[in-house]
Write a protein that holds these residues in place. Structure first.
Motif, mmCIF file in Angstrom:
data_model
loop_
_atom_site.group_PDB
_atom_site.id
_atom_site.type_symbol
_atom_site.label_atom_id
_atom_site.label_comp_id
_atom_site.label_asym_id
_atom_site.label_seq_id
_atom_site.Cartn_x
_atom_site.Cartn_y
_atom_site.Cartn_z
ATOM 1 N N GLN A 4 14.054 80.110 5.212
ATOM 2 C CA GLN A 4 14.116 79.027 4.758
ATOM 3 C C GLN A 4 12.872 78.495 3.879
ATOM 4 O OE1 GLN A 4 14.990 75.625 7.475
ATOM 5 N NE2 GLN A 4 15.401 74.082 5.788
ATOM 6 N N GLU A 21 13.079 79.665 0.520
ATOM 7 C CA GLU A 21 14.124 79.001 -0.417
ATOM 8 C C GLU A 21 13.160 77.940 -0.767
ATOM 9 O OE1 GLU A 21 17.129 79.478 -0.952
ATOM 10 O OE2 GLU A 21 17.523 81.474 -0.454
ATOM 11 N N ILE A 22 12.728 77.207 0.038
ATOM 12 C CA ILE A 22 12.089 75.810 -0.217
ATOM 13 C C ILE A 22 10.881 76.172 -1.291
ATOM 14 C CG2 ILE A 22 10.517 74.095 0.706
ATOM 15 C CD1 ILE A 22 11.956 74.229 3.225
ATOM 16 N N GLN A 73 19.531 71.908 -3.138
ATOM 17 C CA GLN A 73 20.508 71.945 -2.012
ATOM 18 C C GLN A 73 20.599 73.060 -1.155
ATOM 19 O OE1 GLN A 73 24.584 70.636 -3.225
ATOM 20 N NE2 GLN A 73 25.062 69.681 -1.282
ATOM 21 N N ARG A 74 20.692 74.044 -2.000
ATOM 22 C CA ARG A 74 20.845 75.482 -1.129
ATOM 23 C C ARG A 74 19.481 75.588 -0.272
ATOM 24 N NH1 ARG A 74 22.746 78.341 -5.521
ATOM 25 N NH2 ARG A 74 20.621 78.833 -6.157
ATOM 26 N N ALA A 75 18.299 75.115 -0.776
ATOM 27 C CA ALA A 75 16.826 75.223 -0.048
ATOM 28 C C ALA A 75 16.831 74.153 1.149
ATOM 29 C CB ALA A 75 15.831 75.126 -1.111
ATOM 30 N N GLY A 76 17.940 73.248 1.286
ATOM 31 C CA GLY A 76 18.028 72.152 2.113
ATOM 32 C C GLY A 76 17.229 71.019 1.523
ATOM 33 N N LEU A 77 16.790 70.840 0.548
ATOM 34 C CA LEU A 77 15.754 69.732 0.116
ATOM 35 C C LEU A 77 16.570 68.560 -0.045
ATOM 36 C CD1 LEU A 77 13.329 71.740 -2.076
ATOM 37 C CD2 LEU A 77 12.651 70.396 0.077
ATOM 38 N N THR A 101 20.686 66.488 -0.143
ATOM 39 C CA THR A 101 22.092 66.663 -0.090
ATOM 40 C C THR A 101 22.867 65.761 -0.823
ATOM 41 O OG1 THR A 101 21.739 64.778 1.562
ATOM 42 C CG2 THR A 101 21.774 66.854 2.556
ATOM 43 N N GLU A 131 16.009 65.272 1.561
ATOM 44 C CA GLU A 131 16.158 65.507 2.883
ATOM 45 C C GLU A 131 14.518 65.731 3.305
ATOM 46 O OE1 GLU A 131 18.411 65.260 5.094
ATOM 47 O OE2 GLU A 131 20.095 65.010 3.557
ATOM 48 N N VAL A 186 12.731 68.223 5.785
ATOM 49 C CA VAL A 186 12.430 69.686 5.438
ATOM 50 C C VAL A 186 10.944 69.730 5.069
ATOM 51 C CG1 VAL A 186 13.260 71.608 3.569
ATOM 52 C CG2 VAL A 186 14.852 70.020 4.586
#
Length: 119
Positions: free
Chosen positions: A4, A7-8, A53-57, A59, A72, A75
């Protein structure tokens, strides 16, 4: 599959995506609102948002007829903890170096003092 944190940082490597994150830090926005200041298509901005979005940053949430994009913030805790760990290690290393240099300076002053006394 990358972790993760990779990714970020990978997602934030692009200046447009960093700008999108900065704008979302102020408040949620639609894709159209986010795309407005750029000289690129809404589809291009959507691709940037997909990477974030894939990195979770971020939504995306449906709001009425539109999709609202939300940052988000939790994160960033993962990034902050990673950065702080290495910052502490670097600070400890510099403190040890500073102490060593101070001891060397003291030793040098003692030797200089002994040389002056014997002259």
């Amino acid at each position: 599959m990358p972790d993760q944190l990779s990714e970020i940082f990978g997602a934030l490597a692009d200046p447009t995506r960093r700008d999108l994150v900065a704008r979302l830090a102020v408040g949620d926005a639609t894709v159209g609102e986010l795309a407005a200041p750029y000289e690129m298509s809404v589809q291009a901005v959507s691709k940037h948002l997909q990477i974030l979005q894939r990195a979770g940053l971020i939504t995306k949430h449906p709001v009425a007829q539109r999709r609202s994009v939300h940052l988000e913030a939790e994160v960033f805790d993962l990034m902050t903890k990673w950065i702080e760990r290495y910052q502490r290690q670097a600070e400890e290393r510099y403190s040890r170096l500073e102490a060593l240099l101070a001891r060397m300076d003291e030793d040098c002053n003692v030797v200089r003092g002994e040389l002056k006394e014997t002259s």
